[in-house]
Every structure is written in structure tokens, then in C-alpha cells.
Design a protein around this motif. Structure first.
Motif, PDB file in Angstrom:
ATOM      1  N   PRO A   1      -7.780   6.783   8.096  1.00 36.27           N
ATOM      2  CA  PRO A   1      -8.208   7.559   6.922  1.00 36.27           C
ATOM      3  C   PRO A   1      -8.676   8.973   7.271  1.00 36.27           C
ATOM      4  O   PRO A   1      -8.550   9.886   6.443  1.00 36.27           O
TER       5      PRO A   1
ATOM      6  N   ASP B   1     -23.981  -0.457   9.843  1.00 37.84           N
ATOM      7  CA  ASP B   1     -23.907  -1.789   9.233  1.00 37.84           C
ATOM      8  C   ASP B   1     -23.819  -2.849  10.330  1.00 37.84           C
ATOM      9  O   ASP B   1     -22.817  -2.943  11.033  1.00 37.84           O
TER      10      ASP B   1
ATOM     11  N   VAL C   1      -5.713   6.227  15.874  1.00 41.06           N
ATOM     12  CA  VAL C   1      -5.506   5.075  16.736  1.00 41.06           C
ATOM     13  C   VAL C   1      -5.214   3.858  15.872  1.00 41.06           C
ATOM     14  O   VAL C   1      -5.816   3.693  14.821  1.00 41.06           O
TER      15      VAL C   1
ATOM     16  N   GLY D   1     -18.871   5.150  13.501  1.00 41.82           N
ATOM     17  CA  GLY D   1     -18.628   5.131  12.056  1.00 41.82           C
ATOM     18  C   GLY D   1     -17.261   4.567  11.731  1.00 41.82           C
ATOM     19  O   GLY D   1     -16.603   4.987  10.788  1.00 41.82           O
TER      20      GLY D   1
ATOM     21  N   TYR E   1     -26.007   9.742  12.049  1.00 43.45           N
ATOM     22  CA  TYR E   1     -26.611  11.063  11.873  1.00 43.45           C
ATOM     23  C   TYR E   1     -27.945  11.179  12.610  1.00 43.45           C
ATOM     24  O   TYR E   1     -28.341  12.258  13.010  1.00 43.45           O
TER      25      TYR E   1
ATOM     26  N   GLY F   1     -27.158   1.628  13.943  1.00 46.29           N
ATOM     27  CA  GLY F   1     -28.012   2.745  13.556  1.00 46.29           C
ATOM     28  C   GLY F   1     -27.207   3.790  12.809  1.00 46.29           C
ATOM     29  O   GLY F   1     -25.969   3.777  12.845  1.00 46.29           O
TER      30      GLY F   1
ATOM     31  N   GLN G   1     -11.578  -2.502  11.554  1.00 48.24           N
ATOM     32  CA  GLN G   1     -10.480  -3.277  10.957  1.00 48.24           C
ATOM     33  C   GLN G   1      -9.410  -3.527  12.015  1.00 48.24           C
ATOM     34  O   GLN G   1      -9.169  -2.673  12.866  1.00 48.24           O
TER      35      GLN G   1
ATOM     36  N   SER H   1       3.587  -2.970   3.695  1.00 52.79           N
ATOM     37  CA  SER H   1       2.343  -3.100   4.453  1.00 52.79           C
ATOM     38  C   SER H   1       2.217  -4.472   5.120  1.00 52.79           C
ATOM     39  O   SER H   1       1.298  -4.693   5.880  1.00 52.79           O
TER      40      SER H   1
ATOM     41  N   THR I   1       0.819  -1.217   0.000  1.00 52.11           N
ATOM     42  CA  THR I   1       0.000   0.000   0.000  1.00 52.11           C
ATOM     43  C   THR I   1       0.855   1.269   0.000  1.00 52.11           C
ATOM     44  O   THR I   1       0.594   2.204  -0.745  1.00 52.11           O
TER      45      THR I   1
ATOM     46  N   VAL J   1      -2.378   0.344  14.784  1.00 50.77           N
ATOM     47  CA  VAL J   1      -1.063  -0.272  14.776  1.00 50.77           C
ATOM     48  C   VAL J   1       0.021   0.716  14.355  1.00 50.77           C
ATOM     49  O   VAL J   1       1.120   0.706  14.897  1.00 50.77           O
TER      50      VAL J   1
HETATM   51  C1  LIG Z   1      -0.241  -1.660   7.268  1.00 49.35           C
HETATM   52  C2  LIG Z   1      -1.517  -0.946   7.593  1.00 49.35           C
HETATM   53  C3  LIG Z   1      -1.565  -0.191   8.744  1.00 49.35           C
HETATM   54  C4  LIG Z   1      -2.732   0.463   9.102  1.00 49.35           C
HETATM   55  N1  LIG Z   1      -2.755   1.150  10.270  1.00 49.35           N
HETATM   56  C5  LIG Z   1      -3.919   1.697  10.674  1.00 49.35           C
HETATM   57  C6  LIG Z   1      -3.988   2.346  11.937  1.00 49.35           C
HETATM   58  O1  LIG Z   1      -3.014   2.427  12.686  1.00 49.35           O
HETATM   59  N2  LIG Z   1      -5.166   2.880  12.305  1.00 49.35           N
HETATM   60  C7  LIG Z   1      -6.298   2.807  11.522  1.00 49.35           C
HETATM   61  O2  LIG Z   1      -7.344   3.311  11.946  1.00 49.35           O
HETATM   62  N3  LIG Z   1      -6.241   2.219  10.322  1.00 49.35           N
HETATM   63  C8  LIG Z   1      -5.088   1.664   9.876  1.00 49.35           C
HETATM   64  N4  LIG Z   1      -5.049   1.059   8.664  1.00 49.35           N
HETATM   65  C9  LIG Z   1      -6.253   1.161   7.804  1.00 49.35           C
HETATM   66  C10 LIG Z   1      -7.318   0.130   8.179  1.00 49.35           C
HETATM   67  O3  LIG Z   1      -7.056  -1.075   7.520  1.00 49.35           O
HETATM   68  C11 LIG Z   1      -8.708   0.605   7.771  1.00 49.35           C
HETATM   69  O4  LIG Z   1      -8.702   0.915   6.404  1.00 49.35           O
HETATM   70  C12 LIG Z   1      -9.214   1.797   8.549  1.00 49.35           C
HETATM   71  O5  LIG Z   1      -9.042   1.611   9.928  1.00 49.35           O
HETATM   72  C13 LIG Z   1     -10.664   2.020   8.235  1.00 49.35           C
HETATM   73  O6  LIG Z   1     -11.114   3.228   8.800  1.00 49.35           O
HETATM   74  P1  LIG Z   1     -12.652   3.467   9.069  1.00 49.35           P
HETATM   75  O7  LIG Z   1     -13.154   2.402   9.960  1.00 49.35           O
HETATM   76  O8  LIG Z   1     -12.789   4.877   9.505  1.00 49.35           O
HETATM   77  O9  LIG Z   1     -13.306   3.402   7.622  1.00 49.35           O
HETATM   78  P2  LIG Z   1     -14.164   2.266   6.936  1.00 49.35           P
HETATM   79  O10 LIG Z   1     -13.535   0.954   7.020  1.00 49.35           O
HETATM   80  O11 LIG Z   1     -14.538   2.797   5.596  1.00 49.35           O
HETATM   81  O12 LIG Z   1     -15.465   2.189   7.829  1.00 49.35           O
HETATM   82  C14 LIG Z   1     -16.457   3.157   7.893  1.00 49.35           C
HETATM   83  C15 LIG Z   1     -17.611   2.589   8.687  1.00 49.35           C
HETATM   84  O13 LIG Z   1     -18.583   3.585   8.889  1.00 49.35           O
HETATM   85  C16 LIG Z   1     -19.855   2.987   8.794  1.00 49.35           C
HETATM   86  N5  LIG Z   1     -20.797   4.037   8.422  1.00 49.35           N
HETATM   87  C17 LIG Z   1     -20.909   4.685   7.236  1.00 49.35           C
HETATM   88  N6  LIG Z   1     -21.870   5.606   7.295  1.00 49.35           N
HETATM   89  C18 LIG Z   1     -22.388   5.547   8.531  1.00 49.35           C
HETATM   90  C19 LIG Z   1     -23.443   6.245   9.191  1.00 49.35           C
HETATM   91  N7  LIG Z   1     -24.145   7.221   8.569  1.00 49.35           N
HETATM   92  N8  LIG Z   1     -23.721   5.924  10.466  1.00 49.35           N
HETATM   93  C20 LIG Z   1     -23.023   4.942  11.112  1.00 49.35           C
HETATM   94  N9  LIG Z   1     -22.027   4.257  10.528  1.00 49.35           N
HETATM   95  C21 LIG Z   1     -21.714   4.549   9.261  1.00 49.35           C
HETATM   96  C22 LIG Z   1     -19.719   1.918   7.753  1.00 49.35           C
HETATM   97  O14 LIG Z   1     -20.696   0.920   7.958  1.00 49.35           O
HETATM   98  C23 LIG Z   1     -18.301   1.409   8.014  1.00 49.35           C
HETATM   99  O15 LIG Z   1     -18.317   0.301   8.895  1.00 49.35           O
HETATM  100  C24 LIG Z   1      -3.891   0.403   8.276  1.00 49.35           C
HETATM  101  C25 LIG Z   1      -3.828  -0.340   7.102  1.00 49.35           C
HETATM  102  C26 LIG Z   1      -2.664  -1.013   6.749  1.00 49.35           C
HETATM  103  C27 LIG Z   1      -2.652  -1.813   5.494  1.00 49.35           C
END
Ligand SMILES: Cc1cc2nc3c(=O)[nH]c(=O)nc-3n(C[C@H](O)[C@H](O)[C@H](O)COP(=O)(O)OP(=O)(O)OC[C@H]3O[C@@H](n4cnc5c(N)ncnc54)[C@H](O)[C@@H]3O)c2cc1C
Lengths: 256, 311
Positions: B228, B281, B242, B258, B299, B296, B262, A122, A35, B244
Motif C-alpha cells: 500500500p 497493536d 516487498v 508499522g 512515533y 509501541g 499480512q 487475486s 481485488t 508475493v
Molecule cells: C493478491 C494479493 C497480493 C498482495 N501482494 C502484496 C505484496 O506483495 N506486498 C505487500 O506488502 N502486500 C501485498 N498485498 C496486500 C496485503 O494483503 C496487505 O494489505 C498489506 O501488506 C498491508 O500493508 P501494511 O502492513 O503496510 O498495512 P496495514 O495492514 O494497514 O498495517 C498497518 C499496521 O501499522 C500499525 N500501526 C498503525 N499506526 C501505528 C503507529 N503509530 N505505530 C506503530 N504501528 C502502527 C497497525 O497496528 C497495523 O498493524 C497483497 C494483497 C493481495 C490480495
């Protein structure tokens, strides 16, 4: 500018399965480009677009690299050519072994202005390959690079430290490891994918690049998923008043 | 069996206590490499070092340029283990020293001990999916460690040690520091927060984070996020994410809103006493790792929850 962007083939982390005995199962995980290596390639592409020059991709690794899908993918990201050192001996290489192989490959490829690496692979994320390669090549080496601006036979780089940003003037050739924030790697379009077919690919073995065998630094004793904490899994569903009241009650108890 | 010579190297003075304690635990004779003033050498000795090499550091110096010289000292004194603090500078020094010593740098070690006369290091791999145990084989083992691996000992001001000041300039052919800019934005220490509200990509716009801020202030929590949000969207500082590759926390309560859950993110909060999740979800992985969950739309539910908590 003559730029070499390094990358590693890693298993797709989404598809690694943790077995009951906490061992990892890679059967479903396809090999992909690391990545954070995509940031190094994108940084190289942007420099070549702005300054002219040539962008070369370079990877060392085991037979995972010998995949036409992976090769097409990497070439569609704007490389002018691609060098792969594919050898069983390069499988599971540690950072020093990898750095030695990259050093030998880079010397074989010839002249360069910049070698770019990602923030870390990664899969293992040691964040050391670039640092070690730079030292072996005996050229300036900088990690945590968040911006690169060419200036004649030098580059000005911004390096992110814990509480400050260092602005450095670095003479070329140099080795830079970029952060994952330096850019947003573009997604290849149809044109890039078609152009990828015409790009030259050179494959070497470890013998071809004249690299000597290096003893491994360590012996892996085990790789196991950490034990998960037991959770209560008290999951409520819906947005009715009652459900939210119930949730707030549980939440409030936890906050005490 | 202890290692004869253990070295630690840090450019961050706040790491002296912990690294000195770790070196003391593993080694018979402890050497510290520091880059700064005399009183920090005294502190290193009070914390457990027997010997300190003090390199010059001035505003605008590039201390990584001492790597070769440090490697030379390590070789001459036959150190068995070199622990480098895992700051950005520390990581670069570790890699350069490792290359000089013809070995790897084992990174971000979370546990370290001696087994059958060998150093065994543990560290996360595959984005936190697994913990790897490695037995180091080289004569000099080089690794990087962060804070929280060792516990600092009480300082003993009566301890004595040798301090050697290195007055030579760093060898920085081709590298010139032009400017040092303090980083923008506030600094936050999430590690001390008892309650943490984490936001993820479920938030569609930056201004929507206000809802999470309201919850945080209603519950006295610190605000954090997934990667992200900090790196892709840049809605929050990097020190707030927050996981790894970000902050690893042990709060009493972690509220994930939200956030999909992962593994790379969850590694950062696995040690939370209670995990609360809000996600639309119901199949989101977070619900397999939560104590309390609400399926839920944030928002809809979040403003109501905050309202009710305030009441
Ligand atoms: C080597 C490596 C290291 C990484 N290190 C980290 C790390 O240290 N920290 C980290 O956080 N990530 C890390 N990642 C990224 C990680 O794999 C995920 O991509 C990331 O944590 C996802 O962030 P997220 O949960 O915000 O987004 P998403 O996975 O996109 O999740 C968004 C969530 O929001 C929910 N959602 C959407 N709309 C609504 C709504 N209106 N109401 C309620 N829920 C809603 C969805 O259902 C979904 O579950 C790393 C990845 C790699 C490959």
C-alpha cells in the motif's frame, strides 16, 4: 465506446484458514470480486463517463458466481449490464480454459471496442487471462497498462515495463490488462446500490455460448501453506527507557 | 528422463544464464529465443543453448508481435517445454504463445522438475498463502519464470551452437510504439541488501518516513515498504515493495515498522535470518513471525531507538 470488463469471483483471502497440516480451509471465506478486477471495472467506468458508451461486466466461473450479494456488488460499480457464464465445468478452470470461455462469451455478446482485465486474479494471479483472450480473439492485446486515453477509433496507452514506459497507439477493438495502480476504484454509494437493482443480468451456461470442452492443462497435485520459519518471538511491550534499551540491545545483537 | 526439446525465451539479457542452466538441466536439446544482437546469441550458447533464434529488435519495436512466429517454430520443432522470462513483455509473449499452442501459461514458477515423465511446476497461490504443485499435461508446456529459480552455470566459451537470425518484421497489426520513456526514479536492488527496513501504513504521512530513513542510515539498511505504501500512497517506488507480488528477499535482518504482517507481505521476507517488528497493536500478526518485537507507537519509540543505536 462499448467496453467489456472481465472479473473473477475469488475467495476472501483474509478468511482462508491454514490448518495444522498446512492445508487451506475455505469454509469461512466468502466469495468476492477479485481485488485487481475492480481496477478494470473502474477504468471502464471512467472511459464511459468521459466518452459515453456502455460498460458491460463479464465473468465465467462456477456456482460461486450465482450469489445475489456478489451480483449486487458488481452491478453497483457502474455497470450497464452484466453477463455471467455459470457452469460447474467452469469451476477451477485454468487460464486457457477461462480464455476460451471468455472468448466465446465475448463473441456471443457481440461488438465491442475494449475488453478490460485486471492485473491478475487475486487468488491465482497468473496474469494471463487477458493475454490469452486477446490472442484468441485475434485483436491487439496489451498487458501492464497504466493509462488509457481514447483518440478517435484508437486508444493511446501507457504500458509499464521494468525500466521504461511504452506509449502505444492501439487500434480498436483491443484487449487491455490494466495495472492495480491505474486508478483507485471508487466505493459504491447509496445511489449506485439502488441503481444496481435495475441493471439487466444475463446468465449463460457453457452450452449457451457454444464453447467446446477444452482439456485441462495441468493436474493440481497439492496446495499447501509453506513451512514457517521458527521465530524467537521475543516481544517487548511499552515505551519506557528500560524497554527501549532492552529492545535496542537485542536489535544491536541481530545487526552484528 | 529429460525432455527432448526445451526452449527458453527472454527479452532481458540478464536472465540468459539462469534460464539456459534451467533448460540444460531439464532438456536434451536447448533452444534460446532472443531479441537483439549477435553477441548475446554467443552468450546463450556459452551458457548452455544448442540453438538460438535471434529476432530483430530495434528501438521502438514491439517484440510481442513475434509471438505467432515463435509459436510456429515451437510447434514445428516439437518443444516439450517453453520457459519464458516473466518480464511484462515476456508474460505477454507467454500468454500469446500459449493460446497459439492451445494451452495455458503456468505463471511465476518457483520450482520446476520432472516427475514420472511430466513437468511439475510449483508456484504461489492465494497471495502467498500456499504453494501449489501442478503436473503439466499438455504436449508443449508453457510457463513463466523469474530470476532466482535456477542457478547459472559457468560459461563455456568453447561450446558451439547454431544461430538463426530472423530478419522479418514483427506482426503488429493495430499496435504502434509512439514513445519509450525511461522510468522516473532510482533503481534499487533490494535483493543484495543485507539489512532492510520496511515501512507500512503505520506511517500516517509521507514526511514521517524520515524517521525510517534515519534508522536505515544509522544501521546501514536499505529502505523497503509494504504494497500500500508503494501502490496506494505512492510514497515509494514500486521496486521497493516487498511481498508475493513484489520483491522476495533473503536479508540477514528485516525490520518491519508499522506493518501488520499480512501473509502477502511476509512471503517476501520469510527467509530473513532475523525479523524485527515495531507495531502499536500487540495482536498484529507480525508479532507471531518476529524474532524481536516492540509493541509501541512508532512515533514515540522509533526516534529513541535510532538515537540509542547511533550512540
Ligand atoms: C493478491 C494479493 C497480493 C498482495 N501482494 C502484496 C505484496 O506483495 N506486498 C505487500 O506488502 N502486500 C501485498 N498485498 C496486500 C496485503 O494483503 C496487505 O494489505 C498489506 O501488506 C498491508 O500493508 P501494511 O502492513 O503496510 O498495512 P496495514 O495492514 O494497514 O498495517 C498497518 C499496521 O501499522 C500499525 N500501526 C498503525 N499506526 C501505528 C503507529 N503509530 N505505530 C506503530 N504501528 C502502527 C497497525 O497496528 C497495523 O498493524 C497483497 C494483497 C493481495 C490480495
Amino acid at each position: 465506446m462499448r467496453i467489456i470488463a472481465c472479473f473473477k469471483a475469488v475467495p476472501e483471502e483474509q478468511d482462508i484458514v491454514v490448518e495444522k497440516d498446512r492445508q487451506l480451509n475455505f469454509d469461512k471465506a466468502e466469495w468476492k470480486i477479485g481485488t485487481y478486477d475492480l481496477n478494470a471495472i473502474e477504468a471502464g467506468k471512467q472511459l464511459v463517463e468521459a466518452e459515453g458508451g456502455q460498460l458491460t461486466g463479464l465473468a465465467v466461473g462456477g456456482t460461486a458466481l450465482d450469489s445475489s450479494k456478489l451480483k449486487k456488488n458488481i452491478l453497483s460499480r457502474g455497470l450497464d449490464d452484466l453477463y455471467l457464464v455459470i457452469d460447474e465445468k467452469a469451476e477451477n478452470a485454468d487460464t486457457y480454459q477461462t480464455a476460451k470461455l471468455l472468448e466465446a462469451s465475448i463473441r456471443k455478446i457481440g461488438e465491442f471496442d475494449l475488453v478490460l482485465c485486471g492485473a491478475g486474479s487475486s487468488d491465482l494471479y497468473a496474469q494471463q487471462t487477458g493475454n490469452q483472450v486477446g490472442e484468441l480473439l485475434g485483436v491487439p492485446v496489451i498487458n501492464s497498462v497504466n493509462k488509457i486515453t481514447p483518440q478517435g477509433d484508437k486508444v493511446i496507452v501507457e504500458r509499464v515495463l521494468e525500466d521504461s514506459v511504452q506509449v502505444l497507439e492501439v487500434s480498436l477493438p483491443a484487449v487491455l490488462s490494466v495495472t492495480s495502480e491505474i486508478n483507485v476504484p471508487r466505493i459504491p454509494g447509496m445511489k449506485d446500490i439502488l441503481a444496481a437493482k435495475k441493471k439487466p443480468v444475463t446468465e449463460f451456461t457453457v452450452e449457451d455460448i457454444g464453447a467446446a470442452y477444452v482439456q485441462p492443462t495441468s493436474l493440481v497435485l497439492s496446495t499447501q501453506a509453506p513451512e514457517q520459519a521458527e521465530r524467537k518471538l521475543n516481544i517487548l511491550e511499552g515505551d519506557s527507557e528500560e524497554t527501549i534499551d532492552e529492545f535496542v540491545k537485542l536489535f544491536n545483537e541481530a545487526l552484528k | 528422463m529429460a525432455i527432448k526439446n526445451v526452449w527458453f525465451i527472454t527479452d532481458d539479457l540478464s536472465a540468459i544464464g539462469e534460464l539456459a542452466a534451467g533448460a540444460r538441466k531439464l532438456g536434451e536439446h536447448v533452444t534460446a529465443v532472443l531479441f537483439s544482437e549477435q553477441d548475446q546469441a554467443k552468450e546463450a550458447i556459452a551458457c548452455g543453448a544448442d540453438q538460438v533464434y535471434l529476432f530483430k529488435k530495434t528501438e521502438g519495436s514491439f517484440i510481442e508481435g513475434y509471438s505467432k512466429e515463435i509459436a510456429g517454430l515451437i510447434r514445428a520443432e516439437q518443444a516439450g517445454l517453453v520457459m519464458v522470462y516473466s518480464s511484462a513483455s515476456g508474460r505477454l509473449i507467454a500468454g500469446r504463445i500459449a493460446s497459439q499452442l492451445e494451452t495455458s501459461a503456468i505463471s511465476n514458477v518457483s520450482d520446476l522438475y520432472i516427475e514420472d515423465d511430466h513437468v511439475v511446476a510449483e508456484h504461489m497461490v492465494y497471495g502467498g498463502l500456499a504453494l501449489r504443485k501442478e503436473k503439466a499435461l499438455s504436449d508443449t508446456v508453457v510457463l513463466t519464470v523469474g530470476l532466482g529459480v535456477f542457478e547459472a552455470n559457468a560459461k563455456d566459451e568453447s561450446r558451439e551452437g547454431k544461430v538463426t537470425e530472423i530478419t522479418g518484421e514483427a506482426e503488429n497489426a493495430g499496435i504502434k510504439v509512439i514513445e519509450i520513456r525511461p522510468k522516473q526514479g532510482e533503481t534499487v536492488n533490494l535483493k543484495v541488501a543485507k539489512k532492510v527496513v520496511g515501512v507500512g501504513r503505520g506511517f500516517a504521512n509521507e514526511e514521517d518516513l524520515k524517521m525510517a530513513e534515519d534508522l536505515a542510515s544509522a544501521t546501514g539498511a536499505e529502505l523497503a515498504c509494504s504494497r500500500p505504501i508503494a501502490e496506494g500512497e505512492k510514497w515509494m517506488g514500486k521496486e521497493r515493495y516487498v511481498g508475493v507480488s513484489g520483491a522476495v528477499l533473503k536479508p540477514d535482518v528485516y525490520v518491519a515498522i508499522g506493518i501488520s504482517g499480512q501473509i502477502q507481505h511476509m512471503v517476501g521476507v520469510n527467509d530473513a535470518k532475523t525479523i524485527v517488528a515495531i507495531n502499536k497493536d500487540k495482536n498484529a500478526p507480525i508479532f507471531k513471525q518476529a524474532d524481536i518485537g516492540l509493541v509501541g507507537d512508532l512515533y514515540t519509540v522509533l526516534p529513541k531507538i535510532t538515537e540509542k543505536l547511533k550512540a
